[in-house]
Design an enzyme around this catalytic site. Structure first.
Site, short mmCIF file in Angstrom:
data_model
loop_
_atom_site.label_atom_id
_atom_site.label_comp_id
_atom_site.label_asym_id
_atom_site.label_seq_id
_atom_site.Cartn_x
_atom_site.Cartn_y
_atom_site.Cartn_z
N GLU A 175 0.75 -1.39 -0.08
CA GLU A 175 0.02 0.12 0.04
C GLU A 175 0.83 1.39 0.02
O GLU A 175 0.50 2.24 0.55
CB GLU A 175 -0.89 0.09 1.39
CG GLU A 175 -2.19 -1.06 1.22
CD GLU A 175 -3.21 -0.86 2.06
OE1 GLU A 175 -3.18 0.09 2.99
OE2 GLU A 175 -4.16 -1.54 2.05
N GLU A 373 -5.79 -8.50 0.91
CA GLU A 373 -6.62 -8.18 2.14
C GLU A 373 -8.21 -7.98 1.70
O GLU A 373 -8.25 -7.19 0.58
CB GLU A 373 -5.90 -6.99 2.70
CG GLU A 373 -4.62 -7.09 2.92
CD GLU A 373 -3.91 -6.03 3.81
OE1 GLU A 373 -4.75 -5.09 4.29
OE2 GLU A 373 -2.63 -6.02 3.68
#
Ligand code: BGP
Length: 474
Positions: A175, A373
């Site tokens: 991320e 995720e």
């Protein structure tokens, strides 16, 4: 799932949120070791030194460092075929700039990886999940400095060679795309990703532009390195992509939503398209930002495109002209979508959004995607040792179905679904334990009290059945 044979089912965890043992095995202090607990109302505090009176959740985590064997047994019992872990850079190079690695750190991850392999669970290894040795921030200024790219490459090369015969799937960064120079303004995100507080940056836009460029460049260089070390390696990058919809069909709102959404993509473009995007460079030029780029960077981007995209998906958000609360700030309960329910932490629950992003990504890049995720943070109640988390089952079931539709009906090439997190662990944004995601309950509260014992929630058996049926309930 019909669209994919060998579909990975499993979960994702990150070292700093679960391992604890922050001073064991020769580990050096890393950026998240300096972040206290917060809540959905109160941000986490980032301290310069460790203050013994304060509570730093990474120091204990859920003590995965000592519980990994039992935890992996529980993952196996659910039928996991993959587990995404992260290697904490500060366990391998405690300060980050050493030449020789810390053998105890290498040995710890070898034990974890061996345990996974012995249980037929594929390790998917993230090389950087908010875990940077703090020394690199203090002595070099973190990713603003190109020297840090070389330290990172040395660390990556060390671990990729060391686990060469054991790990095939590597992830460069988790991320990093949340650091858009033109929109990011929160301390916690700039700190998680680069160990620097937004509010203390002298030239935040310029600094974030440099950080984003250097990290992206480091990522494509690692791709090349991984291929050199072993042509069988599959190397990807994980992006957090929460679609940002327009508040309504007013064209200026739609255009704003387009740009807000797009801000999460310049690094995805850079890592998938073989070049750093020209529109971004032009924006920087217009802002008077000069990046330190070298002539051979062009070739690095050209040769370093990733093999797969990792997608972290939790929610969608909305955007509206002249509204201060927008986009990512919905992470902390900003402008809300009236068509969606929200989690207790204000995250809009949107299963259609995962299908939307999967299609968007696949059409834009045509690369295989793995969901790295997806999950619901919720407060769980223990009743006589049981946890009836039907809200979590409901969330996950709807998301798994949406993924199935993307694969079976929209022909998206998706090769796995990993939940965040299969076991309760420390929340990254708030530092709480009470924001639970797991199929496995960990007896530990926000005050750091509890037996650390593990219990199976109702969702444990639900996921076991999902895996058994390859996405369908058997
Ligand atoms: C992602 C991070 C994870 C994880 C997750 C949930 O952005 O990659 O590390 O923490 O978000 O967020 P939180 O823990 O704040 O609920």
């Amino acid at each position: 799932m019909e669209g994919m044979k060998d579909f990975f089912w499993g979960g994702s965890i990150a070292a700093h949120q679960c391992e604890g043992a922050w001073q064991e095995g020769g580990k050096g202090p890393a950026i998240m070791d300096f972040v206290t607990k917060g809540s959905n109302k109160e941000p986490r505090t980032i301290t310069d030194k460790i203050d013994p009176k304060l509570d730093y959740p990474s120091h204990l985590g859920i003590d995965f460092y000592h519980h990994y064997k039992d935890d992996i047994q529980l993952f196996k019992e659910m039928g996991f075929t993959a587990l995404r872990i992260s290697i904490d850079w500060s366990r391998i190079f405690p300060k980050g700039d050493e030449h020789e690695p810390n053998q105890a750190g290498l040995a710890f991850y070898e034990r974890v990886i061996d345990e996974l392999l012995a249980n037929n669970i594929e390790p998917i290894v993230t090389l950087y999940h908010f875990e940077m040795p703090i020394h690199l921030v203090h002595a070099y200024g973190s990713w603003k400095n190109r020297q840090v790219i070389d330290f990172y490459l040395h660390y990556c090369e060390t671990v990729m060679r060391f686990y060469n015969d054991k790990v095939k799937f590597w992830v460069t960064f988790n991320e990093m795309n949340h650091l858009d120079p033109q929109s990011e303004q929160s301390d916690i995100f700039t700190y998680l990703i680069a160990g620097l507080k937004y509010s203390e940056m002298e030239n935040p836009v310029e600094d974030l532009a440099r950080i984003g460029y250097n990290m992206t460049l480091a990522g494509v260089k690692v791709v090349q390195l991984a291929r050199k070390i072993n042509p069988e390696n599959k190397i990807g990058c994980v992006f957090g992509l929460n679609p940002i919809y327009s508040y309504d069909c007013q064209p200026d709102n739609v255009l704003k939503a387009f740009f807000d959404n797009d801000q999460d993509y310049y690094q995805v473009d850079a890592m998938c398209n073989g070049k750093f995007p020209r529109y971004k460079m032009r924006q920087y030029q217009a802002l008077g930002i000069e990046l330190e780029n070298h002539p051979d960077d062009v070739e690095a981007f050209n040769k370093g495109s990733i093999d797969f995209i990792g997608l972290n998906y939790y929610m969608s958000s909305i955007s509206k002209l002249n509204t201060p609360v927008e986009g990512e700030s919905a992470l902390f309960g900003g402008l809300q979508n009236p068509y969606l329910e929200q989690s207790k932490w204000g995250w809009g629950i949107d299963p259609t959004g995962i299908r939307y992003v999967l299609n968007y990504l696949y059409r834009r890049y045509e690369l295989p995607i793995i969901i790295t995720e997806n999950g619901l943070g919720a407060v769980d109640q223990v009743e006589n040792g049981q946890i009836h988390d039907d809200y979590r089952i409901d969330y996950l079931e709807k998301h798994v179905n949406a993924v199935k539709q993307a694969v079976d009906e929209d022909y998206v090439e998706c090769f796995g679904y990993l939940t965040w997190a299969p076991i309760d662990l420390v929340s990254a944004t708030t530092g709480e334990m009470s924001k639970r995601y797991g199929f496995i309950y960990v007896d530990l509260d926000n005050q750091g009290k509890g037996s650390l014992q593990r219990y199976q929630k109702d969702s444990f058996m639900w996921y076991q059945n999902v895996i058994k049926g390859n996405g369908k309930k058997p």
